[in-house]
Design a protein around this motif. Structure first.
Motif, PDB file in Angstrom:
ATOM      1  N   VAL A  77     -37.492  45.850  -2.461  1.00 53.46           N
ATOM      2  CA  VAL A  77     -35.954  46.362  -2.724  1.00 53.46           C
ATOM      3  C   VAL A  77     -36.236  47.774  -3.541  1.00 53.46           C
ATOM      4  CG1 VAL A  77     -33.936  46.148  -3.922  1.00 53.46           C
ATOM      5  CG2 VAL A  77     -34.696  44.227  -2.615  1.00 53.46           C
ATOM      6  N   VAL A  78     -37.258  47.398  -4.631  1.00 54.63           N
ATOM      7  CA  VAL A  78     -37.492  48.871  -5.256  1.00 54.63           C
ATOM      8  C   VAL A  78     -38.135  49.755  -4.623  1.00 54.63           C
ATOM      9  CG1 VAL A  78     -39.032  49.591  -7.297  1.00 54.63           C
ATOM     10  CG2 VAL A  78     -37.499  47.435  -7.490  1.00 54.63           C
ATOM     11  N   ALA A  79     -38.773  49.530  -3.604  1.00 56.49           N
ATOM     12  CA  ALA A  79     -39.764  50.639  -2.686  1.00 56.49           C
ATOM     13  C   ALA A  79     -38.650  51.135  -2.193  1.00 56.49           C
ATOM     14  CB  ALA A  79     -40.668  49.860  -1.870  1.00 56.49           C
ATOM     15  N   GLU A  80     -37.831  50.591  -1.170  1.00 55.15           N
ATOM     16  CA  GLU A  80     -36.751  51.166  -0.395  1.00 55.15           C
ATOM     17  C   GLU A  80     -35.319  50.679  -0.676  1.00 55.15           C
ATOM     18  OE1 GLU A  80     -38.917  51.291   3.889  1.00 55.15           O
ATOM     19  OE2 GLU A  80     -38.748  49.462   3.128  1.00 55.15           O
ATOM     20  N   PRO A  81     -34.819  51.053  -1.685  1.00 56.66           N
ATOM     21  CA  PRO A  81     -33.691  50.288  -2.366  1.00 56.66           C
ATOM     22  C   PRO A  81     -32.225  50.755  -0.983  1.00 56.66           C
ATOM     23  CG  PRO A  81     -33.993  52.309  -3.663  1.00 56.66           C
ATOM     24  CD  PRO A  81     -35.090  52.117  -2.630  1.00 56.66           C
ATOM     25  N   GLU A  82     -32.443  51.981  -0.726  1.00 56.05           N
ATOM     26  CA  GLU A  82     -31.104  52.413   0.178  1.00 56.05           C
ATOM     27  C   GLU A  82     -31.211  51.606   1.368  1.00 56.05           C
ATOM     28  OE1 GLU A  82     -29.967  56.242   0.785  1.00 56.05           O
ATOM     29  OE2 GLU A  82     -30.050  56.900  -1.322  1.00 56.05           O
ATOM     30  N   ARG A  83     -32.180  51.298   1.884  1.00 57.61           N
ATOM     31  CA  ARG A  83     -32.322  50.176   3.245  1.00 57.61           C
ATOM     32  C   ARG A  83     -31.884  48.751   3.026  1.00 57.61           C
ATOM     33  NH1 ARG A  83     -38.009  51.587   6.092  1.00 57.61           N
ATOM     34  NH2 ARG A  83     -38.131  53.745   6.284  1.00 57.61           N
ATOM     35  N   TRP A  84     -32.283  48.453   1.650  1.00 58.91           N
ATOM     36  CA  TRP A  84     -31.892  47.031   1.347  1.00 58.91           C
ATOM     37  C   TRP A  84     -30.240  47.017   0.870  1.00 58.91           C
ATOM     38  CZ3 TRP A  84     -34.230  42.432   2.201  1.00 58.91           C
ATOM     39  CH2 TRP A  84     -35.649  42.555   2.870  1.00 58.91           C
ATOM     40  N   LEU A  85     -30.090  47.852   0.112  1.00 57.68           N
ATOM     41  CA  LEU A  85     -28.857  47.797  -0.658  1.00 57.68           C
ATOM     42  C   LEU A  85     -27.522  49.036  -0.356  1.00 57.68           C
ATOM     43  CD1 LEU A  85     -30.362  47.755  -4.268  1.00 57.68           C
ATOM     44  CD2 LEU A  85     -29.748  45.746  -2.856  1.00 57.68           C
ATOM     45  N   GLY A  86     -27.890  49.892   0.278  1.00 58.78           N
ATOM     46  CA  GLY A  86     -26.919  50.799   0.712  1.00 58.78           C
ATOM     47  C   GLY A  86     -26.760  51.880  -0.222  1.00 58.78           C
ATOM     48  N   ALA A  87     -26.537  53.083   0.173  1.00 61.28           N
ATOM     49  CA  ALA A  87     -26.588  54.251  -0.612  1.00 61.28           C
ATOM     50  C   ALA A  87     -25.341  54.236  -1.728  1.00 61.28           C
ATOM     51  CB  ALA A  87     -26.129  55.643   0.115  1.00 61.28           C
ATOM     52  N   GLU A  88     -24.219  53.724  -1.448  1.00 60.41           N
ATOM     53  CA  GLU A  88     -23.102  53.356  -2.491  1.00 60.41           C
ATOM     54  C   GLU A  88     -23.530  52.534  -3.488  1.00 60.41           C
ATOM     55  OE1 GLU A  88     -19.312  52.437  -0.685  1.00 60.41           O
ATOM     56  OE2 GLU A  88     -19.330  54.481   0.577  1.00 60.41           O
ATOM     57  N   HIS A  89     -24.120  51.413  -3.095  1.00 63.37           N
ATOM     58  CA  HIS A  89     -24.615  50.384  -4.012  1.00 63.37           C
ATOM     59  C   HIS A  89     -25.611  51.176  -4.999  1.00 63.37           C
ATOM     60  CE1 HIS A  89     -25.801  46.076  -5.438  1.00 63.37           C
ATOM     61  NE2 HIS A  89     -26.726  46.799  -5.847  1.00 63.37           N
ATOM     62  N   VAL A  90     -26.715  51.615  -4.679  1.00 64.31           N
ATOM     63  CA  VAL A  90     -27.491  52.481  -5.118  1.00 64.31           C
ATOM     64  C   VAL A  90     -27.067  53.056  -6.356  1.00 64.31           C
ATOM     65  CG1 VAL A  90     -29.697  53.848  -5.381  1.00 64.31           C
ATOM     66  CG2 VAL A  90     -29.547  52.013  -3.615  1.00 64.31           C
ATOM     67  N   ALA A  91     -25.962  54.180  -5.747  1.00 61.43           N
ATOM     68  CA  ALA A  91     -25.258  55.098  -6.774  1.00 61.43           C
ATOM     69  C   ALA A  91     -24.926  54.312  -7.749  1.00 61.43           C
ATOM     70  CB  ALA A  91     -24.319  55.644  -6.074  1.00 61.43           C
ATOM     71  N   ALA A  92     -24.298  53.047  -7.528  1.00 65.71           N
ATOM     72  CA  ALA A  92     -23.613  52.422  -8.810  1.00 65.71           C
ATOM     73  C   ALA A  92     -24.306  51.516  -9.496  1.00 65.71           C
ATOM     74  CB  ALA A  92     -22.527  51.528  -8.032  1.00 65.71           C
ATOM     75  N   PHE A  93     -25.522  51.017  -8.984  1.00 69.46           N
ATOM     76  CA  PHE A  93     -26.242  49.935  -9.716  1.00 69.46           C
ATOM     77  C   PHE A  93     -27.816  50.159  -9.601  1.00 69.46           C
ATOM     78  CE2 PHE A  93     -22.316  47.866  -7.924  1.00 69.46           C
ATOM     79  CZ  PHE A  93     -21.900  47.226  -9.115  1.00 69.46           C
ATOM     80  N   GLY A  94     -28.051  51.107  -9.164  1.00 73.00           N
ATOM     81  CA  GLY A  94     -29.703  51.623  -9.141  1.00 73.00           C
ATOM     82  C   GLY A  94     -30.142  50.758  -8.024  1.00 73.00           C
ATOM     83  N   ASP A  95     -31.441  50.315  -8.318  1.00 67.64           N
ATOM     84  CA  ASP A  95     -32.172  49.624  -7.253  1.00 67.64           C
ATOM     85  C   ASP A  95     -32.285  47.880  -7.490  1.00 67.64           C
ATOM     86  OD1 ASP A  95     -33.808  49.028  -9.617  1.00 67.64           O
ATOM     87  OD2 ASP A  95     -35.757  50.516  -8.826  1.00 67.64           O
ATOM     88  N   SER A  96     -31.128  47.790  -8.465  1.00 67.55           N
ATOM     89  CA  SER A  96     -30.964  46.163  -8.600  1.00 67.55           C
ATOM     90  C   SER A  96     -29.859  45.647  -7.771  1.00 67.55           C
ATOM     91  CB  SER A  96     -30.190  46.007 -10.186  1.00 67.55           C
ATOM     92  OG  SER A  96     -29.891  44.601 -10.132  1.00 67.55           O
ATOM     93  N   THR A  97     -30.315  44.295  -7.078  1.00 61.84           N
ATOM     94  CA  THR A  97     -29.409  43.889  -6.447  1.00 61.84           C
ATOM     95  C   THR A  97     -27.895  43.483  -6.925  1.00 61.84           C
ATOM     96  OG1 THR A  97     -30.127  41.745  -6.629  1.00 61.84           O
ATOM     97  CG2 THR A  97     -31.310  42.809  -5.157  1.00 61.84           C
ATOM     98  N   ALA A  98     -28.078  43.452  -8.250  1.00 63.66           N
ATOM     99  CA  ALA A  98     -26.875  43.163  -8.938  1.00 63.66           C
ATOM    100  C   ALA A  98     -26.252  41.768  -8.809  1.00 63.66           C
ATOM    101  CB  ALA A  98     -25.639  44.164  -8.566  1.00 63.66           C
ATOM    102  N   LEU A  99     -27.276  40.751  -8.313  1.00 63.18           N
ATOM    103  CA  LEU A  99     -26.717  39.639  -7.858  1.00 63.18           C
ATOM    104  C   LEU A  99     -27.948  38.305  -7.826  1.00 63.18           C
ATOM    105  CD1 LEU A  99     -24.721  37.810  -6.183  1.00 63.18           C
ATOM    106  CD2 LEU A  99     -25.678  38.364  -4.230  1.00 63.18           C
ATOM    107  N   LEU A 100     -27.965  37.301  -8.436  1.00 58.51           N
ATOM    108  CA  LEU A 100     -28.572  36.143  -8.284  1.00 58.51           C
ATOM    109  C   LEU A 100     -27.883  34.874  -7.786  1.00 58.51           C
ATOM    110  CD1 LEU A 100     -31.302  34.612  -8.808  1.00 58.51           C
ATOM    111  CD2 LEU A 100     -30.635  34.409 -11.336  1.00 58.51           C
ATOM    112  N   VAL A 101     -28.475  34.382  -6.642  1.00 56.97           N
ATOM    113  CA  VAL A 101     -27.716  33.252  -5.915  1.00 56.97           C
ATOM    114  C   VAL A 101     -28.796  32.070  -6.123  1.00 56.97           C
ATOM    115  CG1 VAL A 101     -26.993  32.196  -3.665  1.00 56.97           C
ATOM    116  CG2 VAL A 101     -26.468  34.653  -4.386  1.00 56.97           C
ATOM    117  N   LYS A 102     -28.012  31.073  -6.535  1.00 55.12           N
ATOM    118  CA  LYS A 102     -28.920  29.761  -6.813  1.00 55.12           C
ATOM    119  C   LYS A 102     -28.149  28.499  -5.967  1.00 55.12           C
ATOM    120  CE  LYS A 102     -30.462  30.637 -11.390  1.00 55.12           C
ATOM    121  NZ  LYS A 102     -30.428  30.177 -12.690  1.00 55.12           N
TER     122      LYS A 102
END
Length: 349
Positions: A77-102
């Motif tokens: 994700v850190v290497a390719e944040p826009e592919r994984w997260l999308g440009a709008e997400h990256v603009a808001a949250f950087g390269d963090s997924t902003a989510l943990l699921v368990k």
């Protein structure tokens, strides 16, 4: 034509991920193994961290999910944040997924604990994110499956401090709202809320992407008090606790009952959860908009068909990560799925 080709060549397909159960301090049950169709109930693997880019507190790698190519999902994700997260997400949250699921299967009652807010985490823990969370109950065992959420009445700071100093577990537990639960119930747990999960409760848990816990009831669970407070002094740690009583109106706003809802897409969480994460229960043929997401298949067989990438077979117990670059996707078959997503970019606080 070339732009379409470039978009497809840069796409990352949805991926089914195996179980990822870092060792914990409390016992699990057999529900995770039963869902996944595995033989090992992993007594001290009660948490399955799905598509995790988060490590256990103080650990370098434990908790991270590994992709089939051997990379940590975090690093991909850190290497390719826009592919994984999308440009709008990256603009808001950087390269963090902003989510943990368990997946969390409580083989014993968890201790009374709470989690820091974003503001506290920024000030004292050097993190943008605190740890608000939500529980989606997907199974229960035993005669009295319950969770505990918030104090019933306002509690003075010196009372909380005394309970923690003397490790008065009975007083702490009696002070909380005890809530019976069944599959389909969901609970939003704002940061600071003292809480515990009862034995026999099996949940899909959404969290902000940290492993920050203030363990108020540590005796009998942790080796010592030092590990209960994230390396903070006790007085500072206890500043995280919301000591305000939760009345019926507050509890009604936090707890939803969705078992009887049968629409193809059922929103699962309280309205107040939207700035932190999103979750829906999906059944049958359902369209998914482009987004980073996590799928937990509760029942059935089918597949995920996406604009970019091969069809992904899914069955009961499958857990999958869906990157933004997979494009629009559709679930097909007789599947019941919990679809977890980070907050929308527009909800940035």
């Amino acid at each position: 034509m070339s732009s379409v080709h470039d978009e497809q060549s840069s796409a990352v397909s949805a991926i089914v991920l195996p179980a990822n159960q870092p060792r914990q301090f409390y016992r699990g049950g057999a529900s995770i193994a039963a869902l996944r169709g595995a033989d090992d109930d992993r007594e001290f693997g009660p948490e399955d961290w799905v598509a995790s880019t988060t490590t256990q507190f103080g650990r370098a790698e434990s908790g991270l999910s590994r992709l089939p190519d051997g990379r940590w999902l975090r690093d991909a994700v850190v290497a390719e944040p826009e592919r994984w997260l999308g440009a709008e997400h990256v603009a808001a949250f950087g390269d963090s997924t902003a989510l943990l699921v368990k997946l969390l299967d409580a083989g014993q009652r968890l201790p009374v604990h709470c989690h820091p807010s974003d503001g506290f985490a920024q000030q004292h823990l050097g993190s943008r994110f605190g740890k608000t969370e939500a529980w989606i109950v997907v199974g229960t065992t035993g005669s009295n499956p319950v969770v505990y959420l918030g104090f019933r009445d306002d509690v003075a700071p010196e009372t909380v401090a005394e309970w923690v100093a003397t490790q008065d577990s009975s007083a702490m537990l009696r002070s909380l709202n005890e809530i019976p639960v069944r599959p389909g119930d969901t609970v939003h747990v704002p940061a600071g809320t003292p809480h515990a999960i009862g034995a026999g409760v099996f949940i899909v848990e959404l969290q902000q992407p940290t492993d920050f816990s203030i363990t108020l009831e540590w005796q009998g669970f942790l080796s010592d008090a030092e590990s209960a407070f994230l390396g903070l002094d006790r007085q500072t740690a206890l500043e995280t606790v919301n000591r305000t009583g939760f009345d019926d109106a507050v509890l009604t706003s936090l707890v939803k009952h969705t078992a009887d809802r049968t629409a193809p897409r059922v929103p699962l969480l309280a309205d107040d959860a939207a700035p932190f994460f999103r979750a829906d229960r999906l059944h049958g043929a359902v369209e998914l908009e482009p987004s980073f997401g996590v799928l937990v298949v509760l029942d059935g067989n089918g597949k995920l068909r996406s604009d970019h990438g091969a069809d992904l077979p899914l069955r009961r117990g499958s857990t999958a990560v869906v990157p933004h670059s997979a494009g629009a996707a559709q679930l097909e078959g007789d599947l019941t799925v919990v679809h977890c997503r980070p907050p929308s970019a527009g909800s940035r606080r």
